[in-house]
Design a protein around this motif. Structure first.
Motif, PDB file in Angstrom:
ATOM      1  N   ALA A 180      35.772  41.223  30.194  1.00 46.33           N
ATOM      2  CA  ALA A 180      36.705  41.717  31.207  1.00 46.33           C
ATOM      3  C   ALA A 180      38.006  40.933  31.194  1.00 46.33           C
ATOM      4  O   ALA A 180      39.099  41.508  31.342  1.00 46.33           O
ATOM      5  CB  ALA A 180      36.048  41.644  32.586  1.00 46.33           C
ATOM      6  N   VAL A 181      37.936  39.610  31.013  1.00 41.77           N
ATOM      7  CA  VAL A 181      39.161  38.806  30.945  1.00 41.77           C
ATOM      8  C   VAL A 181      39.990  39.210  29.733  1.00 41.77           C
ATOM      9  O   VAL A 181      41.225  39.309  29.813  1.00 41.77           O
ATOM     10  CB  VAL A 181      38.798  37.304  30.906  1.00 41.77           C
ATOM     11  N   ALA A 182      39.355  39.475  28.595  1.00 42.81           N
ATOM     12  CA  ALA A 182      40.085  39.895  27.396  1.00 42.81           C
ATOM     13  C   ALA A 182      40.740  41.257  27.607  1.00 42.81           C
ATOM     14  O   ALA A 182      41.896  41.472  27.217  1.00 42.81           O
ATOM     15  CB  ALA A 182      39.139  39.937  26.201  1.00 42.81           C
ATOM     16  N   ILE A 183      40.023  42.183  28.216  1.00 43.86           N
ATOM     17  CA  ILE A 183      40.612  43.502  28.489  1.00 43.86           C
ATOM     18  C   ILE A 183      41.813  43.360  29.404  1.00 43.86           C
ATOM     19  O   ILE A 183      42.872  43.984  29.179  1.00 43.86           O
ATOM     20  CB  ILE A 183      39.548  44.426  29.118  1.00 43.86           C
TER      21      ILE A 183
ATOM     22  N   LEU B 140      44.317  42.578  41.177  1.00 43.28           N
ATOM     23  CA  LEU B 140      42.891  42.799  41.381  1.00 43.28           C
ATOM     24  C   LEU B 140      42.468  44.224  41.045  1.00 43.28           C
ATOM     25  O   LEU B 140      41.325  44.453  40.634  1.00 43.28           O
ATOM     26  CB  LEU B 140      42.509  42.479  42.833  1.00 43.28           C
ATOM     27  N   GLY B 141      43.358  45.186  41.184  1.00 45.63           N
ATOM     28  CA  GLY B 141      43.028  46.553  40.797  1.00 45.63           C
ATOM     29  C   GLY B 141      42.781  46.665  39.306  1.00 45.63           C
ATOM     30  O   GLY B 141      41.807  47.285  38.857  1.00 45.63           O
ATOM     31  N   SER B 142      43.659  46.042  38.512  1.00 41.28           N
ATOM     32  CA  SER B 142      43.466  46.029  37.060  1.00 41.28           C
ATOM     33  C   SER B 142      42.224  45.225  36.681  1.00 41.28           C
ATOM     34  O   SER B 142      41.524  45.579  35.716  1.00 41.28           O
ATOM     35  CB  SER B 142      44.705  45.447  36.373  1.00 41.28           C
ATOM     36  N   TRP B 143      41.941  44.175  37.418  1.00 38.94           N
ATOM     37  CA  TRP B 143      40.742  43.385  37.134  1.00 38.94           C
ATOM     38  C   TRP B 143      39.467  44.205  37.379  1.00 38.94           C
ATOM     39  O   TRP B 143      38.543  44.183  36.567  1.00 38.94           O
ATOM     40  CB  TRP B 143      40.727  42.130  37.993  1.00 38.94           C
ATOM     41  N   GLU B 144      39.412  44.923  38.477  1.00 38.94           N
ATOM     42  CA  GLU B 144      38.225  45.724  38.761  1.00 38.94           C
ATOM     43  C   GLU B 144      38.009  46.793  37.699  1.00 38.94           C
ATOM     44  O   GLU B 144      36.872  47.062  37.279  1.00 38.94           O
ATOM     45  CB  GLU B 144      38.358  46.351  40.148  1.00 38.94           C
ATOM     46  N   GLN B 145      39.089  47.415  37.232  1.00 37.42           N
ATOM     47  CA  GLN B 145      38.957  48.406  36.162  1.00 37.42           C
ATOM     48  C   GLN B 145      38.483  47.748  34.872  1.00 37.42           C
ATOM     49  O   GLN B 145      37.625  48.290  34.161  1.00 37.42           O
ATOM     50  CB  GLN B 145      40.282  49.120  35.925  1.00 37.42           C
ATOM     51  N   ALA B 146      38.982  46.560  34.572  1.00 41.11           N
ATOM     52  CA  ALA B 146      38.552  45.858  33.361  1.00 41.11           C
ATOM     53  C   ALA B 146      37.074  45.508  33.428  1.00 41.11           C
ATOM     54  O   ALA B 146      36.354  45.603  32.422  1.00 41.11           O
ATOM     55  CB  ALA B 146      39.396  44.598  33.169  1.00 41.11           C
ATOM     56  N   VAL B 147      36.582  45.136  34.601  1.00 43.92           N
ATOM     57  CA  VAL B 147      35.166  44.803  34.747  1.00 43.92           C
ATOM     58  C   VAL B 147      34.302  46.044  34.543  1.00 43.92           C
ATOM     59  O   VAL B 147      33.267  45.994  33.859  1.00 43.92           O
ATOM     60  CB  VAL B 147      34.897  44.166  36.125  1.00 43.92           C
ATOM     61  N   ARG B 148      34.711  47.166  35.103  1.00 41.42           N
ATOM     62  CA  ARG B 148      33.929  48.398  34.933  1.00 41.42           C
ATOM     63  C   ARG B 148      33.881  48.825  33.468  1.00 41.42           C
ATOM     64  O   ARG B 148      32.817  49.210  32.950  1.00 41.42           O
ATOM     65  CB  ARG B 148      34.507  49.503  35.808  1.00 41.42           C
ATOM     66  N   ILE B 149      35.013  48.745  32.784  1.00 35.57           N
ATOM     67  CA  ILE B 149      35.043  49.118  31.371  1.00 35.57           C
ATOM     68  C   ILE B 149      34.204  48.146  30.544  1.00 35.57           C
ATOM     69  O   ILE B 149      33.487  48.552  29.613  1.00 35.57           O
ATOM     70  CB  ILE B 149      36.500  49.173  30.871  1.00 35.57           C
ATOM     71  N   ALA B 150      34.274  46.860  30.865  1.00 31.43           N
ATOM     72  CA  ALA B 150      33.467  45.872  30.150  1.00 31.43           C
ATOM     73  C   ALA B 150      31.980  46.137  30.361  1.00 31.43           C
ATOM     74  O   ALA B 150      31.176  46.027  29.419  1.00 31.43           O
ATOM     75  CB  ALA B 150      33.830  44.465  30.618  1.00 31.43           C
TER      76      ALA B 150
END
Length: 259
Positions: free
Chosen positions: A137-140, A197-207
């Motif tokens: 998620a951090v990489a995304i 945080l919005g972009s972070w939540e999306q990155a976590v879901r995709i990860a």
């Protein structure tokens, strides 16, 4: 008349003895001191005890709320023919004003739980001892948060594809997200802060979805990519797969032979 005198004298002696006992007991309770008294038969009576001086297992009560050490040995008071011993119960110690409890930290949601709609965990402070989900998620977030979902999934796919090649880049996602492979890392475990945080939540879901589904089949084993603004020296040695947004994806022929 002469017969009544002995009876009256005996009654007087008994009343005086009872009065003496009562006065001694009152003195014990009021002063807290231990003293002896003479029993009816003239012998020295057992010492009485008050609430402020009661020996029990090497401790002496100094009041309703405190105990002090004592060298005295435990003595059990008894009633026998030689005298009278009085015992007064010690008041129990007061309960604590407040009882504190601690709870363990909640367990982070797994990728499967994230896919089913579980709460998104906050960004980790660093990647030291981080989970596979956090590393991807951090990489995304840092590599493709400004791209469409397909471009973010492609970044996650490259990380998982590299982890699938044994003993080359790293056998896990976190072993592949290191400074020599991703330029956003500022040190071995640190990276710029995550503020959106919005972009972070999306990155976590995709990860989470990438971990559950594995590398993207349409990328055909791509394990390299670069931005369209640069052209690295290794690019001509790779098999170009496709471009997604501002990234170009490649597959290393040596990687496919080692799978």
């Amino acid at each position: 008349m002469t017969r009544a005198q002995p009876t009256a004298l005996i009654s007087l002696v008994i009343l005086c003895s009872v009065g003496l006992l009562v006065s001694v007991a009152r003195e014990q309770l009021s002063t807290g001191r231990t003293s002896g008294f003479t029993s009816f038969n003239g012998s020295l009576g057992m010492p009485t005890r008050s609430i402020s001086e009661t020996d029990f297992q090497g401790k002496v009560a100094t009041g309703p709320s405190g105990l002090v050490r004592s060298e005295a040995v435990f003595e059990q008071s008894v009633f026998d023919s030689s005298g009278l011993a009085l015992e007064v119960a010690i008041a129990p110690l007061p309960r604590p004003a407040q009882v504190t409890t601690s709870r363990p930290a909640p367990r982070p949601a797994t990728p499967a739980e994230i896919v089913r709609g579980a709460r998104i965990p906050p960004p980790p402070s660093s990647l030291q001892n981080a989970s596979e989900l956090s590393c991807i998620a951090v990489a995304i977030y840092h590599e493709a948060r400004d791209q469409e979902e397909l471009g973010q999934r492609a970044v996650a796919s490259v990380i998982l594809q590299r982890a699938a090649v044994p003993h080359r880049w790293g056998d896990s996602a976190c072993e592949n997200v290191v400074p020599t492979q991703f330029s956003f890392m500022t040190s071995r475990y640190d990276y710029p802060s995550i503020d959106n945080l919005g972009s972070w939540e999306q990155a976590v879901r995709i990860a989470a979805e990438a971990i559950m589904n594995g590398p993207m089949p349409e990328l055909r084993g791509a394990d390299h990519y670069h931005a369209t603004a640069v052209f690295p020296q290794w690019a001509p040695k790779m098999v170009r797969i496709r471009s997604i947004d501002d990234h170009v994806f490649y597959m290393d022929p040596h990687s496919s032979s080692e799978l």
